[in-house]
Design an enzyme around this catalytic site. Structure first.
Site, PDB file in Angstrom:
ATOM      1  N   TRP A 187       0.860  -1.180   0.000  1.00 18.88           N
ATOM      2  CA  TRP A 187       0.000   0.000   0.000  1.00 18.88           C
ATOM      3  C   TRP A 187       0.901   1.236   0.000  1.00 18.88           C
ATOM      4  CZ3 TRP A 187      -0.444   3.837   3.959  1.00 18.88           C
ATOM      5  CH2 TRP A 187      -1.305   4.886   3.577  1.00 18.88           C
ATOM      6  N   GLU A 227      -3.056  -2.928  -2.281  1.00 26.87           N
ATOM      7  CA  GLU A 227      -4.218  -2.379  -1.565  1.00 26.87           C
ATOM      8  C   GLU A 227      -4.539  -0.994  -2.126  1.00 26.87           C
ATOM      9  OE1 GLU A 227      -3.410  -1.605   2.595  1.00 26.87           O
ATOM     10  OE2 GLU A 227      -5.514  -1.174   3.057  1.00 26.87           O
ATOM     11  N   LYS A 229      -6.993   2.647  -2.433  1.00 26.61           N
ATOM     12  CA  LYS A 229      -7.567   3.605  -1.488  1.00 26.61           C
ATOM     13  C   LYS A 229      -8.283   4.731  -2.236  1.00 26.61           C
ATOM     14  CE  LYS A 229      -6.461   6.027   2.743  1.00 26.61           C
ATOM     15  NZ  LYS A 229      -5.648   6.023   3.943  1.00 26.61           N
ATOM     16  N   ASP A 260      -9.566  -3.140   1.681  1.00 29.14           N
ATOM     17  CA  ASP A 260      -9.699  -2.575   3.034  1.00 29.14           C
ATOM     18  C   ASP A 260     -11.068  -1.917   3.064  1.00 29.14           C
ATOM     19  OD1 ASP A 260      -9.708  -0.446   5.036  1.00 29.14           O
ATOM     20  OD2 ASP A 260      -7.559  -0.752   5.271  1.00 29.14           O
ATOM     21  N   HIS A 263     -11.723   1.844   2.544  1.00 32.03           N
ATOM     22  CA  HIS A 263     -11.138   2.491   1.378  1.00 32.03           C
ATOM     23  C   HIS A 263     -12.074   2.643   0.192  1.00 32.03           C
ATOM     24  CE1 HIS A 263      -6.693   1.652   2.689  1.00 32.03           C
ATOM     25  NE2 HIS A 263      -7.430   2.222   3.619  1.00 32.03           N
ATOM     26  N   HIS A 287      -8.369  -6.191   4.615  1.00 37.62           N
ATOM     27  CA  HIS A 287      -8.062  -5.431   5.815  1.00 37.62           C
ATOM     28  C   HIS A 287      -9.417  -5.104   6.420  1.00 37.62           C
ATOM     29  CE1 HIS A 287      -3.760  -3.603   5.442  1.00 37.62           C
ATOM     30  NE2 HIS A 287      -3.755  -4.891   5.698  1.00 37.62           N
ATOM     31  N   ASP A 295     -11.976   7.051   6.471  1.00 37.31           N
ATOM     32  CA  ASP A 295     -11.161   5.869   6.743  1.00 37.31           C
ATOM     33  C   ASP A 295     -10.551   5.998   8.147  1.00 37.31           C
ATOM     34  OD1 ASP A 295      -9.647   3.558   6.361  1.00 37.31           O
ATOM     35  OD2 ASP A 295      -7.991   4.650   5.432  1.00 37.31           O
ATOM     36  N   ASP A 297     -10.441   4.029  10.746  1.00 43.55           N
ATOM     37  CA  ASP A 297      -9.849   2.871  11.417  1.00 43.55           C
ATOM     38  C   ASP A 297     -10.284   2.707  12.864  1.00 43.55           C
ATOM     39  OD1 ASP A 297      -8.092   1.469   9.411  1.00 43.55           O
ATOM     40  OD2 ASP A 297      -7.304   3.505   9.217  1.00 43.55           O
ATOM     41  N   ASP A 327      -7.075  -4.198  10.443  1.00 41.94           N
ATOM     42  CA  ASP A 327      -6.376  -2.920  10.266  1.00 41.94           C
ATOM     43  C   ASP A 327      -7.171  -1.798  10.935  1.00 41.94           C
ATOM     44  OD1 ASP A 327      -4.700  -0.896   9.477  1.00 41.94           O
ATOM     45  OD2 ASP A 327      -5.339  -0.874   7.379  1.00 41.94           O
TER      46      ASP A 327
HETATM   47  C1  RNT Z   1      -3.941   2.904   4.998  1.00 34.54           C
HETATM   48  C2  RNT Z   1      -4.011   1.456   4.726  1.00 34.54           C
HETATM   49  C3  RNT Z   1      -2.865   0.661   5.244  1.00 34.54           C
HETATM   50  C4  RNT Z   1      -2.411   1.047   6.636  1.00 34.54           C
HETATM   51  C5  RNT Z   1      -1.479   0.043   7.289  1.00 34.54           C
HETATM   52  C6  RNT Z   1      -0.778   0.626   8.457  1.00 34.54           C
HETATM   53  O1  RNT Z   1      -5.090   3.576   4.707  1.00 34.54           O
HETATM   54  O2  RNT Z   1      -5.211   0.949   5.215  1.00 34.54           O
HETATM   55  O3  RNT Z   1      -3.180  -0.686   5.167  1.00 34.54           O
HETATM   56  O4  RNT Z   1      -3.480   1.265   7.481  1.00 34.54           O
HETATM   57  O5  RNT Z   1      -0.628  -0.463   6.360  1.00 34.54           O
HETATM   58 ZN    ZN Z   2      -5.448  -1.152   5.188  1.00 35.04          ZN
END
Ligand code: RNT
Ligand code: ZN
Length: 418
Positions: A187, A227, A229, A260, A263, A287, A295, A297, A327
């Site tokens: 990523w 990955e 985004k 993810d 994303h 993720h 995003d 998290d 994640d």
């Molecule tokens: C960032 C991505 C990525 C990170 C990690 C730390 O938006 O989701 O995967 O969160 O690699």
């Molecule tokens: Zn991620």
């Protein structure tokens, strides 16, 4: 019969009436590996001396007790992971290299397996199924105006390509060490805050960089993935590694795509993307996170989209094709409680999906009996999942309560940290 046993026996009978075998469900749940990220423990800072997180991602909050040394993070991992049921892998970022005397002398383009050996030792000691690896394309002075693999500056681009190559080499050793292939998730945060003048150039350069990284990789022990985004903080207008870019890159190069669920645009769901990718690919990586308005998290909790994700894994019999990783990073609450809550939520969702009469439901769909299908899907929501979950935990030597154990750890260990 103890109270728990009675609860379980009753639940077992209720599920059996619906044609569901609770014993088989628990056994299956215990065998599905979840790759647990190391970065919930220290707010994604790593051990290279980074003072701040960059690359458009952010942890918010300042709860006391953050792990600031490898020893502290390892102790926290040991404690938190001991409260997580099921099969686990450790997910590491390159920024968690333990450089020792080489600190300041060796950069990410020259990292080798030896800097990760203590993680292997820890993972073996605490019974991990393996280690997954991530090159770190953020929080580093060689990001050039926020760009890495797509940089127009050749030196910058080359540095990051070398970092990618080193990561694949390290992962091959990690795979061998556990006899299980390691996922390498690429990523890169590259993008622009404001409207770009060229959207294609950076993508062509990123594809070229990825091709250079992937000229050689150990096909037995490494599973490379990209990955995508939508946007990041300070990178709102354009992301080089968009969904279309990453999907097409992965498909055309025969590598894995990592989804993810933070994303995508707010009405898009990863649960619907999993089967779309399974129709064309052997493997899909995830993720699992919880985006709140962006995003963000947030800690993964047992909510509807998580259940849908788990259903797509289970009812498509794809537990060995969907590589589940977590994640999230919340610094506003006790970090261990955050860690365990997210992992248990994922496990709970898998058990939930395993306890559904999946064949009956899909038969109803194929018979176009949507009345009964809706009726059944609603009825299922009130089934005694909690009783099976309690039994599942008890067989893993755990209980519902992970809070008290962590509070004790907070009193003794976390509060002592400066
Ligand atoms: C960032 C991505 C990525 C990170 C990690 C730390 O938006 O989701 O995967 O969160 O690699
Ligand atoms: Zn991620």
């Amino acid at each position: 019969m103890s109270n728990t046993d009675a609860r379980y026996e009753s639940a077992k009978a209720i599920y059996a009436e619906m044609g569901v075998d609770t014993e088989a469900a628990m056994e299956k749940a215990a065998g599905i590996p979840i790759s647990v990220h190391c970065w919930q423990g220290d707010d994604v800072l790593g051990f290279e001396g980074a003072g701040a997180l960059t690359g458009g991602i952010q942890t918010t909050g300042n709860y006391p007790g953050r792990a600031t040394t490898p020893e502290q993070l390892m102790a926290d991992i040991e404690k938190a992971f001991s409260l997580m049921p099921g099969k686990k892998r450790l997910n590491l970022h390159a920024s968690y290299a333990l450089l020792g005397d080489d600190a300041g002398k060796v950069d990410r383009d020259a990292y080798t397996y030896k800097y990760f050996l203590p993680w292997v030792e820890l993972s073996k000691r605490i019974g991990m199924d393996g280690i997954d690896f991530n090159p770190t394309f953020f929080a580093h002075p060689k990001m050039n105006n926020g760009l890495t693999l797509s940089s127009p500056d050749e030196n910058t681009r080359k540095f990051w390509v070398e970092h990618g190559k080193r990561s694949l080499e390290i992962a091959a050793e990690l795979g061998k060490a556990f006899g299980k292939p390691a996922l390498v998730n690429i990523w890169a945060p590259d993008g622009f805050k404001d409207v770009p003048a060229d959207r294609l150039g950076p993508r062509v350069r990123m594809a070229k960089s990825l091709d250079e990284i992937l000229t050689a990789w150990d096909r037995k022990w490494v599973i490379p993935a990209v990955e995508s985004k939508v946007f990041g903080i300070g990178v709102e207008s354009y992301t080089v590694g968009s969904n279309e870019f990453c999907q097409n890159y992965a498909a055309s190069r025969g590598i894995c795509s990592l989804l993810d669920n933070g994303h995508y645009h707010p009405t898009e769901v990863v649960s619907d993307k999993i089967p779309s990718l399974l129709a064309f690919n052997d493997k899909v990586a995830l993720h699992v996170t919880r985006p709140v308005r962006w995003d963000s998290d947030h800690v993964v909790t047992f909510e509807d989209e998580l259940k849908e994700i788990a259903k797509e894994i289970i009812r498509n019999d794809a537990a060995d094709r969907v590589l589940i990783g977590l994640d999230y990073f919340d610094a506003s609450i006790n970090r261990l409680v955050a860690w365990v809550t997210g992992q248990r939520s994922m496990q709970k969702a898998l058990l939930y999906a395993l306890l559904l009469p999946n064949k009956t439901l899909s038969d109803l769909q194929d018979a176009s009996d949507f009345t009964q299908l809706m009726y059944m899907q609603e009825r299922i929501k009130m089934m005694p999942l909690s009783d099976v979950w309690a039994e599942y935990l008890s067989r893993a030597g755990l209980s519902e309560d992970y809070y008290s154990a962590i509070m004790e750890y907070e009193e003794k260990i976390l509060k002592e940290r400066k």
